[in-house]
Design an enzyme around this catalytic site. Structure first.
Site, PDB file in Angstrom:
ATOM      1  N   HIS A   8      80.018   8.210   5.583  1.00  0.00           N
ATOM      2  CA  HIS A   8      80.972   7.521   5.673  1.00  0.00           C
ATOM      3  C   HIS A   8      80.690   5.968   5.923  1.00  0.00           C
ATOM      4  O   HIS A   8      80.093   5.736   7.319  1.00  0.00           O
ATOM      5  CB  HIS A   8      81.495   8.287   6.370  1.00  0.00           C
ATOM      6  CG  HIS A   8      83.500   7.935   7.099  1.00  0.00           C
ATOM      7  ND1 HIS A   8      83.983   7.765   5.994  1.00  0.00           N
ATOM      8  CD2 HIS A   8      83.250   7.635   8.350  1.00  0.00           C
ATOM      9  CE1 HIS A   8      85.361   7.217   6.280  1.00  0.00           C
ATOM     10  NE2 HIS A   8      84.590   6.769   8.287  1.00  0.00           N
ATOM     11  N   GLU A  63      80.487  11.663   2.762  1.00  0.00           N
ATOM     12  CA  GLU A  63      80.838  10.989   4.269  1.00  0.00           C
ATOM     13  C   GLU A  63      81.019  11.893   5.344  1.00  0.00           C
ATOM     14  O   GLU A  63      80.982  11.438   6.249  1.00  0.00           O
ATOM     15  CB  GLU A  63      82.719  11.287   3.120  1.00  0.00           C
ATOM     16  CG  GLU A  63      82.844  10.401   2.680  1.00  0.00           C
ATOM     17  CD  GLU A  63      83.669   9.360   2.541  1.00  0.00           C
ATOM     18  OE1 GLU A  63      83.645   8.659   3.617  1.00  0.00           O
ATOM     19  OE2 GLU A  63      84.296   8.401   2.014  1.00  0.00           O
ATOM     20  N   SER A  98      88.155   3.653   6.011  1.00  0.00           N
ATOM     21  CA  SER A  98      88.016   4.438   6.729  1.00  0.00           C
ATOM     22  C   SER A  98      90.231   4.021   7.825  1.00  0.00           C
ATOM     23  O   SER A  98      90.383   3.995   6.546  1.00  0.00           O
ATOM     24  CB  SER A  98      88.029   5.294   8.270  1.00  0.00           C
ATOM     25  OG  SER A  98      87.977   6.063   8.842  1.00  0.00           O
TER      26      SER A  98
END
Length: 546
Positions: free
Chosen positions: A425, A331, A213
């Site tokens: 995610h 995600e 990320s």
């Protein structure tokens, strides 16, 4: 590699009982002497300072080198996290409260006992450049170290304390730039690794930078920063996003300049200038900036980040290193704030898309059809941020002759799927680190079954072998082909499986959207897609066609 891994694990296990009786490990590094702890056959050193933090009156300055300390520094406890917004949250990522401080520029080291010339993996945590810490249990490096890789996890300044640009700060600086302080921290940590990791048994010339990320975003910042060149040999970017960045001095792609955003923040806080902000309590400043909507980003300053990431990669100006990159199938299932609200019907969805995407609407609707518009909305934002970025990374590295590897993580398990969070995610992280028991309180608990452990073992193998020699290989799992000319990728679902041509048409559509927006100079490319997209600019010759 397979033989090495098996022998290494056996040797480490055999050594465990003997090491349990040995004294605490003591390292004499150029930075100073540190004493850690022993965890089975792994030596652990926590909370080692890699730079002097610019706190309070010295805020928003480059991290300062530390002189060698005298005596022995105890490295048995993690350092505090960098200052970040406090408060309870129900997000799956929210951890229990942890100590925070401006004095936070520390790192942690997991190293096999008797390591010599071992490969090094430097982990950069995620958290939108706002939250997170190297002390999070999910990032424990022990399982990777069992494969013979030294793991280093780092803190870096976050939020307004790490990424504020302001004309007063630029005038103070000898390069006339400001912002990007968190990036400078990451570079300082890599310099520390270069100068000190040999004392821990690591090879300073065999360093892989890795992150997820915002950590993956940081990996790309480092790949395009001249100041980081030569400090690493490979890169791993998990769920990274190559979005438009603010420019330090001028408005760009619909956003004010970085300096202007700093001035707006200062005015909103009724501060008379930088000295006034430097006098504020760090937590108050951080919380206030977050409430005002301050978004920390890397700023194009001509020095640490010379140009937009897309331009750097298009021009072959990124670091010429092998890359492993990928994203997760679900995600956006845990990041609903990034997706627009669904319309009332499929008809309303299609009408809206056609009005926004014009000549690209047919291509868009083939990928993200109205018939399943709720899932299409999730997939649209996923691909624009993470899917396109991952494939762009491996394509561009392949184009400059670097072997690069693409993946999609699509693993599910009962608690995750029941919560509607299939492959959400960051859900690959406990598999990559082998830390099923280290997930945050609201995280759907990973079942500690033979099947899930097999997936984790394979991913640890792939990641650590890539860190060792640039080739991801796993014991008892499929070969991972390089992206190459066949657009190969590895699909992680139940078991790893090699496939080709991930989501045909996805990359080309998102590349076209980015290219047209970039050509206008006025429209950003990020999560403003699908139902949130501005009217599509007309076709541009330089962008080619679909």
């Amino acid at each position: 590699m397979i033989a090495y891994r098996g022998a290494a694990v056996l040797a480490l296990s055999a050594a465990g009982s003997a090491l349990a009786q040995t004294p605490a490990p003591l390292i004499d590094a150029p930075a100073g002497q540190v004493r850690g702890t022993t965890d089975a056959a792994i030596r652990v050193f926590k909370g080692i300072p890699y730079a002097a933090p610019p706190v309070r009156g010295l805020r928003w300055r480059a991290p300062m080198p530390l002189p060698r300390w005298s005596g022995v520094r105890e490295a048995t406890a993690f350092g505090p996290a960098c200052v970040q917004p406090q408060g309870k949250s129900t997000l799956v990522y929210s951890n229990d409260p942890m100590p925070v401080s401006e004095d936070c520029l520390t790192l942690n080291v997991w190293t096999p006992a008797n390591a010599k010339g071992a490969p090094v993996l430097v982990w950069i945590h995620g958290g939108a450049l706002v939250t997170g810490s190297s002390r999070e249990p999910m990032y424990d490096g022990r399982r990777m170290a069992e494969r013979g890789v030294i793991v280093v996890s780092i803190n870096y300044r976050l939020g307004v304390l790490g990424w504020l640009a302001h004309p007063e700060l630029s005038r103070e600086n000898d390069k006339s730039v400001s912002g990007n302080y968190g990036l400078q921290d990451q570079i300082a940590a890599l310099h520390w690794v270069r100068g000190n990791i040999g004392a821990f048994g690591g090879d300073p010339r065999n360093v892989t930078i890795a992150g997820e990320s915002a950590g993956g975003l940081s990996v790309m910042y480092l790949m395009t920063s001249p100041a980081a060149r030569g400090l690493y040999t490979r890169a791993i970017a998990q769920s990274a996003y190559m979005i438009a960045m603010p420019d330090l001095k001028k408005s760009a792609f619909g956003a004010p300049s970085g300096e202007a955003m700093g001035q707006m923040l200062s005015a909103g806080m009724q501060a008379t200038g930088i000295q006034s902000l430097r006098g504020m309590d760090a937590q108050t400043l951080t919380d206030s900036a977050a409430k005002m909507g301050f978004g920390p980003w890397g700023t194009v300053d001509g020095v640490f980040l010379p140009q937009q990431m897309v331009d750097a990669f298009d021009g072959g100006k990124q670091a010429p290193v092998p890359v492993l990159a990928g994203f997760n199938q679900g995600e956006i299932r845990s990041l609903g704030m990034l997706a627009p609200k669904p319309p009332a019907s499929a008809e309303a969805y299609e009408k809206e898309i056609r009005g926004r995407y014009g000549d690209l609407s047919d291509a868009f609707l083939r990928l993200y059809p109205a018939a399943d518009y709720r899932q299409s909305i999730i997939a649209t934002t996923r691909d624009a941020l993470y899917g396109w970025t991952s494939e762009r990374l491996v394509r561009k590295q392949t184009g400059i002759g670097q072997p690069s590897y693409l993946y999609m993580f699509d693993q599910g398990y009962p608690a995750m799927d029941t919560a509607g969070l299939h492959a959400f995610h960051a859900s690959e992280l406990p598999y990559v680190f082998g830390t099923f028991g280290g997930t945050p309180p609201n995280w759907p608990k990973v079942p500690d079954t033979q099947e899930e452990r097999a997936m984790s073992d394979a991913m640890i193998d792939y990641w650590t072998s890539f860190a060792r020699d640039g080739k991801p290989v796993a014991q008892a799992a499929t070969a991972w082909p390089a992206y190459g000319t066949t657009r190969a990728y590895l699909h992680f679902a139940d078991k790893p499986e090699a496939k080709r041509d991930l989501f045909p048409g996805m990359y080309d559509l998102n590349e076209q959207v980015m290219c047209r927006r970039r050509a206008t100079g006025k429209i950003a490319w990020n999560w403003n897609v699908g139902l949130a997209a501005p009217k599509m600019p007309a076709a541009v010759a330089a962008c080619g066609g679909l």
